[in-house]
Design a protein around this motif. Structure first.
Motif, PDB file in Angstrom:
ATOM      1  N   MET A   1       0.852  -1.466  -0.264  1.00  0.00           N
ATOM      2  CA  MET A   1       0.165  -0.075  -0.002  1.00  0.00           C
ATOM      3  C   MET A   1       0.904   1.331  -0.085  1.00  0.00           C
ATOM      4  N   ASN A   2       0.465   2.331  -0.814  1.00  0.00           N
ATOM      5  CA  ASN A   2       1.340   3.737  -0.942  1.00  0.00           C
ATOM      6  C   ASN A   2       0.908   4.856   0.235  1.00  0.00           C
ATOM      7  N   PHE A   3       1.705   4.877   1.465  1.00  0.00           N
ATOM      8  CA  PHE A   3       1.456   4.803   2.536  1.00  0.00           C
ATOM      9  C   PHE A   3       0.514   6.828   2.136  1.00  0.00           C
ATOM     10  N   GLU A   4       1.220   6.934   0.848  1.00  0.00           N
ATOM     11  CA  GLU A   4       1.252   8.582   0.683  1.00  0.00           C
ATOM     12  C   GLU A   4       0.245   9.463   0.611  1.00  0.00           C
ATOM     13  N   LYS A   5      -0.746   8.056  -0.383  1.00  0.00           N
ATOM     14  CA  LYS A   5      -2.377   8.409  -0.746  1.00  0.00           C
ATOM     15  C   LYS A   5      -3.121   8.143   0.592  1.00  0.00           C
ATOM     16  N   LEU A   6      -2.296   7.213   1.575  1.00  0.00           N
ATOM     17  CA  LEU A   6      -3.701   7.446   2.690  1.00  0.00           C
ATOM     18  C   LEU A   6      -3.589   8.881   3.332  1.00  0.00           C
ATOM     19  N   GLU A   7      -5.650   9.619   3.464  1.00  0.00           N
ATOM     20  CA  GLU A   7      -5.737  10.506   4.244  1.00  0.00           C
ATOM     21  C   GLU A   7      -5.420  10.665   5.593  1.00  0.00           C
ATOM     22  N   VAL A   8      -4.903   9.610   6.696  1.00  0.00           N
ATOM     23  CA  VAL A   8      -4.434   9.094   7.491  1.00  0.00           C
ATOM     24  C   VAL A   8      -3.007  10.006   8.256  1.00  0.00           C
ATOM     25  N   TRP A   9      -2.440  10.072   6.728  1.00  0.00           N
ATOM     26  CA  TRP A   9      -0.785   9.642   6.923  1.00  0.00           C
ATOM     27  C   TRP A   9      -0.791  11.533   6.462  1.00  0.00           C
ATOM     28  N   LYS A  10      -1.641  12.158   5.169  1.00  0.00           N
ATOM     29  CA  LYS A  10      -1.436  13.502   4.749  1.00  0.00           C
ATOM     30  C   LYS A  10      -1.373  14.210   5.867  1.00  0.00           C
ATOM     31  N   ARG A  11      -2.934  14.078   6.918  1.00  0.00           N
ATOM     32  CA  ARG A  11      -2.883  14.630   7.864  1.00  0.00           C
ATOM     33  C   ARG A  11      -2.197  14.925   9.256  1.00  0.00           C
ATOM     34  N   SER A  12      -1.787  13.575   9.525  1.00  0.00           N
ATOM     35  CA  SER A  12      -0.685  13.555  10.495  1.00  0.00           C
ATOM     36  C   SER A  12       0.626  14.236  10.097  1.00  0.00           C
ATOM     37  N   ALA A  13       0.413  14.145   8.671  1.00  0.00           N
ATOM     38  CA  ALA A  13       2.039  14.578   9.080  1.00  0.00           C
ATOM     39  C   ALA A  13       1.865  16.435   8.462  1.00  0.00           C
ATOM     40  N   ARG A  14       0.728  17.095   8.416  1.00  0.00           N
ATOM     41  CA  ARG A  14       0.169  18.045   8.840  1.00  0.00           C
ATOM     42  C   ARG A  14       0.048  19.114   9.889  1.00  0.00           C
ATOM     43  N   LEU A  15      -0.237  18.018  10.903  1.00  0.00           N
ATOM     44  CA  LEU A  15      -0.154  17.917  12.230  1.00  0.00           C
ATOM     45  C   LEU A  15       1.107  18.273  12.349  1.00  0.00           C
ATOM     46  N   SER A  16       1.747  17.396  12.103  1.00  0.00           N
ATOM     47  CA  SER A  16       3.662  17.638  12.862  1.00  0.00           C
ATOM     48  C   SER A  16       4.218  18.805  12.266  1.00  0.00           C
ATOM     49  N   ALA A  17       3.371  19.279  11.012  1.00  0.00           N
ATOM     50  CA  ALA A  17       4.169  20.672  10.327  1.00  0.00           C
ATOM     51  C   ALA A  17       4.010  21.650  11.204  1.00  0.00           C
ATOM     52  N   GLN A  18       2.937  21.646  11.428  1.00  0.00           N
ATOM     53  CA  GLN A  18       2.408  22.270  11.772  1.00  0.00           C
ATOM     54  C   GLN A  18       2.662  22.970  13.687  1.00  0.00           C
ATOM     55  N   ILE A  19       2.952  21.880  14.394  1.00  0.00           N
ATOM     56  CA  ILE A  19       3.632  21.569  15.058  1.00  0.00           C
ATOM     57  C   ILE A  19       4.875  22.056  15.655  1.00  0.00           C
ATOM     58  N   TYR A  20       5.768  21.697  14.549  1.00  0.00           N
ATOM     59  CA  TYR A  20       6.955  22.593  14.158  1.00  0.00           C
ATOM     60  C   TYR A  20       6.833  23.988  13.708  1.00  0.00           C
ATOM     61  N   LYS A  21       6.079  24.693  13.142  1.00  0.00           N
ATOM     62  CA  LYS A  21       5.993  25.865  13.289  1.00  0.00           C
ATOM     63  C   LYS A  21       5.900  26.897  14.043  1.00  0.00           C
ATOM     64  N   ILE A  22       4.585  26.276  14.773  1.00  0.00           N
ATOM     65  CA  ILE A  22       4.308  26.698  15.590  1.00  0.00           C
ATOM     66  C   ILE A  22       4.668  26.678  16.902  1.00  0.00           C
ATOM     67  N   THR A  23       5.635  25.812  17.274  1.00  0.00           N
ATOM     68  CA  THR A  23       6.800  26.224  18.705  1.00  0.00           C
ATOM     69  C   THR A  23       8.008  26.276  17.976  1.00  0.00           C
ATOM     70  N   ALA A  24       8.395  27.205  16.801  1.00  0.00           N
ATOM     71  CA  ALA A  24       9.656  27.084  16.810  1.00  0.00           C
ATOM     72  C   ALA A  24       9.931  28.467  17.201  1.00  0.00           C
ATOM     73  N   ASP A  25       9.217  29.009  17.998  1.00  0.00           N
ATOM     74  CA  ASP A  25      10.124  30.487  18.797  1.00  0.00           C
ATOM     75  C   ASP A  25      10.213  29.559  20.675  1.00  0.00           C
ATOM     76  N   LEU A  26       9.615  28.289  20.782  1.00  0.00           N
ATOM     77  CA  LEU A  26       9.447  28.079  22.224  1.00  0.00           C
ATOM     78  C   LEU A  26      10.940  27.952  23.021  1.00  0.00           C
ATOM     79  N   ARG A  27      11.259  28.914  23.749  1.00  0.00           N
ATOM     80  CA  ARG A  27      12.547  28.598  24.440  1.00  0.00           C
ATOM     81  C   ARG A  27      12.353  27.767  25.580  1.00  0.00           C
ATOM     82  N   ASP A  28      10.912  26.979  25.567  1.00  0.00           N
ATOM     83  CA  ASP A  28      11.653  25.535  26.713  1.00  0.00           C
ATOM     84  C   ASP A  28      11.656  24.587  25.189  1.00  0.00           C
ATOM     85  N   TYR A  29      12.973  24.079  25.000  1.00  0.00           N
ATOM     86  CA  TYR A  29      13.188  23.347  24.785  1.00  0.00           C
ATOM     87  C   TYR A  29      13.137  21.670  24.744  1.00  0.00           C
TER      88      TYR A  29
END
Length: 114
Positions: A1-29
């Motif tokens: 199965m091609n994981f890249e076609k799975l909606e659950v993979w797409k959405r979880s990757a998007r959430l992960s990217a959002q977490i990185y972006k939003i917390t980028a300036d957080l000083r509590d490393y």
């Protein structure tokens, strides 16, 4: 199965990217690192699991993805509570996490046990 076609993979990757972006300036490393690692683990384990040959391994990696999602959700709740994560963003992430949890369960249940 091609994981890249799975909606659950797409959405979880998007959430992960959002977490990185939003917390980028957080000083509590430590907090930021723990949350970003948990978030990154979700799509990574979905991808790894879906490329495994045996159904048993696929299901095991989906279990790991689901566990990582629960870890990230816990950290999101704490991040909201301590003011690291904006309430609106946090609520969106909580809703998305719960939907992703259901999607991972559904995908896991669709894979036959061996």
């Amino acid at each position: 199965m091609n994981f890249e076609k799975l909606e659950v993979w797409k959405r979880s990757a998007r959430l992960s990217a959002q977490i990185y972006k939003i917390t980028a300036d957080l000083r509590d490393y430590g907090f930021r690192d723990q949350l970003t690692r948990a978030g990154l683990s979700v799509p990574s384990n979905i991808a790894e699991g879906m490329t495994r040959d045996s159904n048993k391994e696929k299901r095991r990696f989906l279990d790991i993805a689901r566990s990582s999602l629960s870890e990230a959700l816990t950290q999101i709740y704490i991040g909201i509570e301590i003011g690291y994560i904006n309430n609106d963003t946090g609520r969106e992430w909580v809703i998305e996490s719960k939907e992703l949890h259901a999607m991972i369960n559904s995908l896991k249940n669709s894979i036959a046990t061996e």
